[in-house]
Design a protein around this motif. Structure first.
Motif, PDB file in Angstrom:
ATOM      1  N   ALA A  30       0.838  -1.196   0.000  1.00 56.50           N
ATOM      2  CA  ALA A  30       0.000   0.000   0.000  1.00 56.50           C
ATOM      3  C   ALA A  30       0.876   1.250   0.000  1.00 56.50           C
ATOM      4  O   ALA A  30       2.035   1.220   0.408  1.00 56.50           O
ATOM      5  N   ARG A  31       0.278   2.340  -0.454  1.00 56.03           N
ATOM      6  CA  ARG A  31       0.965   3.639  -0.427  1.00 56.03           C
ATOM      7  C   ARG A  31       0.334   4.531   0.637  1.00 56.03           C
ATOM      8  O   ARG A  31      -0.852   4.417   0.944  1.00 56.03           O
ATOM      9  N   VAL A  32       1.167   5.400   1.168  1.00 55.28           N
ATOM     10  CA  VAL A  32       0.721   6.380   2.148  1.00 55.28           C
ATOM     11  C   VAL A  32       1.160   7.760   1.683  1.00 55.28           C
ATOM     12  O   VAL A  32       2.128   7.895   0.931  1.00 55.28           O
ATOM     13  N   ALA A  33       0.423   8.772   2.116  1.00 55.29           N
ATOM     14  CA  ALA A  33       0.812  10.151   1.806  1.00 55.29           C
ATOM     15  C   ALA A  33       1.874  10.589   2.806  1.00 55.29           C
ATOM     16  O   ALA A  33       1.724  10.380   4.014  1.00 55.29           O
ATOM     17  N   MET A  34       2.962  11.161   2.301  1.00 51.01           N
ATOM     18  CA  MET A  34       3.998  11.755   3.147  1.00 51.01           C
ATOM     19  C   MET A  34       3.710  13.255   3.190  1.00 51.01           C
ATOM     20  O   MET A  34       3.720  13.925   2.162  1.00 51.01           O
ATOM     21  N   ALA A  84       7.436  22.136  -0.333  1.00 55.44           N
ATOM     22  CA  ALA A  84       7.421  22.129  -1.801  1.00 55.44           C
ATOM     23  C   ALA A  84       6.314  21.246  -2.358  1.00 55.44           C
ATOM     24  O   ALA A  84       5.907  21.409  -3.501  1.00 55.44           O
ATOM     25  N   GLY A  85       5.842  20.295  -1.580  1.00 57.80           N
ATOM     26  CA  GLY A  85       4.785  19.412  -2.050  1.00 57.80           C
ATOM     27  C   GLY A  85       4.666  18.197  -1.163  1.00 57.80           C
ATOM     28  O   GLY A  85       5.395  18.046  -0.185  1.00 57.80           O
ATOM     29  N   ILE A  86       3.733  17.343  -1.541  1.00 57.74           N
ATOM     30  CA  ILE A  86       3.533  16.077  -0.829  1.00 57.74           C
ATOM     31  C   ILE A  86       3.845  14.952  -1.805  1.00 57.74           C
ATOM     32  O   ILE A  86       4.013  15.178  -2.998  1.00 57.74           O
ATOM     33  N   THR A  87       3.900  13.733  -1.299  1.00 57.30           N
ATOM     34  CA  THR A  87       4.162  12.603  -2.178  1.00 57.30           C
ATOM     35  C   THR A  87       3.542  11.350  -1.599  1.00 57.30           C
ATOM     36  O   THR A  87       3.228  11.299  -0.412  1.00 57.30           O
ATOM     37  N   LEU A  88       3.365  10.368  -2.456  1.00 58.23           N
ATOM     38  CA  LEU A  88       2.927   9.048  -2.017  1.00 58.23           C
ATOM     39  C   LEU A  88       4.148   8.153  -1.982  1.00 58.23           C
ATOM     40  O   LEU A  88       4.961   8.160  -2.913  1.00 58.23           O
ATOM     41  N   VAL A  89       4.288   7.400  -0.910  1.00 56.43           N
ATOM     42  CA  VAL A  89       5.422   6.493  -0.751  1.00 56.43           C
ATOM     43  C   VAL A  89       4.909   5.125  -0.320  1.00 56.43           C
ATOM     44  O   VAL A  89       3.800   5.012   0.210  1.00 56.43           O
ATOM     45  N   PRO A  90       5.702   4.081  -0.535  1.00 58.15           N
ATOM     46  CA  PRO A  90       5.290   2.766  -0.053  1.00 58.15           C
ATOM     47  C   PRO A  90       5.162   2.755   1.465  1.00 58.15           C
ATOM     48  O   PRO A  90       5.870   3.477   2.173  1.00 58.15           O
ATOM     49  N   GLU A  91       4.282   1.920   1.960  1.00 58.56           N
ATOM     50  CA  GLU A  91       4.059   1.790   3.398  1.00 58.56           C
ATOM     51  C   GLU A  91       5.362   1.481   4.150  1.00 58.56           C
ATOM     52  O   GLU A  91       5.561   1.932   5.273  1.00 58.56           O
ATOM     53  N   SER A  92       6.272   0.744   3.512  1.00 57.63           N
ATOM     54  CA  SER A  92       7.535   0.399   4.167  1.00 57.63           C
ATOM     55  C   SER A  92       8.379   1.632   4.469  1.00 57.63           C
ATOM     56  O   SER A  92       9.137   1.642   5.439  1.00 57.63           O
ATOM     57  N   VAL A  93       8.258   2.688   3.664  1.00 55.61           N
ATOM     58  CA  VAL A  93       8.984   3.931   3.954  1.00 55.61           C
ATOM     59  C   VAL A  93       8.485   4.507   5.275  1.00 55.61           C
ATOM     60  O   VAL A  93       9.283   4.926   6.123  1.00 55.61           O
ATOM     61  N   ALA A  94       7.177   4.509   5.461  1.00 63.08           N
ATOM     62  CA  ALA A  94       6.612   5.020   6.712  1.00 63.08           C
ATOM     63  C   ALA A  94       7.077   4.198   7.906  1.00 63.08           C
ATOM     64  O   ALA A  94       7.313   4.738   8.993  1.00 63.08           O
ATOM     65  N   GLU A  95       7.240   2.899   7.704  1.00 61.63           N
ATOM     66  CA  GLU A  95       7.682   2.025   8.791  1.00 61.63           C
ATOM     67  C   GLU A  95       9.166   2.209   9.111  1.00 61.63           C
ATOM     68  O   GLU A  95       9.577   2.062  10.251  1.00 61.63           O
ATOM     69  N   GLN A  96       9.967   2.538   8.109  1.00 61.67           N
ATOM     70  CA  GLN A  96      11.421   2.596   8.285  1.00 61.67           C
ATOM     71  C   GLN A  96      11.961   3.991   8.563  1.00 61.67           C
ATOM     72  O   GLN A  96      13.063   4.124   9.084  1.00 61.67           O
ATOM     73  N   TYR A  97      11.219   5.032   8.192  1.00 60.60           N
ATOM     74  CA  TYR A  97      11.731   6.392   8.312  1.00 60.60           C
ATOM     75  C   TYR A  97      10.792   7.243   9.149  1.00 60.60           C
ATOM     76  O   TYR A  97       9.846   7.819   8.634  1.00 60.60           O
ATOM     77  N   SER A  98      11.058   7.322  10.405  1.00 62.48           N
ATOM     78  CA  SER A  98      10.246   8.130  11.302  1.00 62.48           C
ATOM     79  C   SER A  98      10.960   9.456  11.555  1.00 62.48           C
ATOM     80  O   SER A  98      12.140   9.471  11.896  1.00 62.48           O
ATOM     81  N   ARG A  99      10.230  10.548  11.357  1.00 63.75           N
ATOM     82  CA  ARG A  99      10.770  11.883  11.626  1.00 63.75           C
ATOM     83  C   ARG A  99       9.686  12.704  12.300  1.00 63.75           C
ATOM     84  O   ARG A  99       8.516  12.609  11.914  1.00 63.75           O
ATOM     85  N   PRO A 100      10.045  13.535  13.257  1.00 65.32           N
ATOM     86  CA  PRO A 100       9.024  14.326  13.938  1.00 65.32           C
ATOM     87  C   PRO A 100       8.389  15.398  13.046  1.00 65.32           C
ATOM     88  O   PRO A 100       7.293  15.851  13.325  1.00 65.32           O
ATOM     89  N   ASP A 101       9.071  15.758  11.953  1.00 68.28           N
ATOM     90  CA  ASP A 101       8.546  16.804  11.072  1.00 68.28           C
ATOM     91  C   ASP A 101       7.771  16.253   9.874  1.00 68.28           C
ATOM     92  O   ASP A 101       7.334  17.005   9.010  1.00 68.28           O
ATOM     93  N   ILE A 102       7.589  14.937   9.831  1.00 71.86           N
ATOM     94  CA  ILE A 102       6.853  14.286   8.741  1.00 71.86           C
ATOM     95  C   ILE A 102       5.808  13.355   9.331  1.00 71.86           C
ATOM     96  O   ILE A 102       6.047  12.704  10.348  1.00 71.86           O
ATOM     97  N   THR A 103       4.655  13.290   8.678  1.00 72.94           N
ATOM     98  CA  THR A 103       3.625  12.337   9.061  1.00 72.94           C
ATOM     99  C   THR A 103       3.198  11.558   7.823  1.00 72.94           C
ATOM    100  O   THR A 103       3.357  12.025   6.699  1.00 72.94           O
TER     101      THR A 103
END
Length: 146
Positions: A30-34, A84-103
């Motif tokens: 699945a993809r998620v919005a970054m 600059a914009g938003i993007t869709l990324v694979p769910e694994s990116v959300a699982e592997q890259y946690s940052r307080p300035d990104i949801t």
């Protein structure tokens, strides 16, 4: 690098120029919005593509008119945080890259992200012949079950 013979095989994600390649689908996710953490849609539990229609989008190699080209995941992070914009990324990116300035927010109606094994279509190699049939067995979902 596949087409010029520098590498025999590579794991790739769509979109990819398919000409001259053999592509073996391995799995999809699945993809998620970054989004920036302070974005107006950041607190919503789930988004539809229609919710993102008016948002400026970031893409890797082939940006559409009005979109910015991005070369690395790090550039995506910085561009999203910078507004600059938003993007869709694979769910694994959300699982592997946690940052307080990104949801990350799930987008169930987005096209799934597909991972494939790629090699040059006319190349005959014992390495490819031996490896390609084994690659689908390395399904990430199976690894999580173990």
């Amino acid at each position: 690098m596949i087409l010029d013979g520098t590498v025999d095989l590579a794991y790739v994600r769509r979109p990819i120029r398919e000409q001259g390649l053999t592509l073996l689908p391995l799995f999809s996710e699945a993809r998620v919005a970054m989004l920036p953490a302070d974005h107006r849609l950041a607190g919503i539990p789930e988004l539809a593509l229609a919710d993102l229609a008016d948002e400026p989008r970031l893409r890797y190699a082939d940006p559409r008119p009005g979109e910015l080209p991005i070369r690395t995941i790090e550039e995506k992070f910085e561009s999203v945080v910078g507004g600059a914009g938003i993007t869709l990324v694979p769910e694994s990116v959300a699982e592997q890259y946690s940052r307080p300035d990104i949801t990350y927010v799930p987008v169930p109606d987005a096209e799934r992200d597909e991972v494939l094994l790629a090699w040059e279509a006319s190349r005959r190699s014992p390495l490819i012949t031996a490896f390609a049939p084994l690659a689908p067995l390395a399904d990430p979902a199976r690894a999580e079950e173990s």
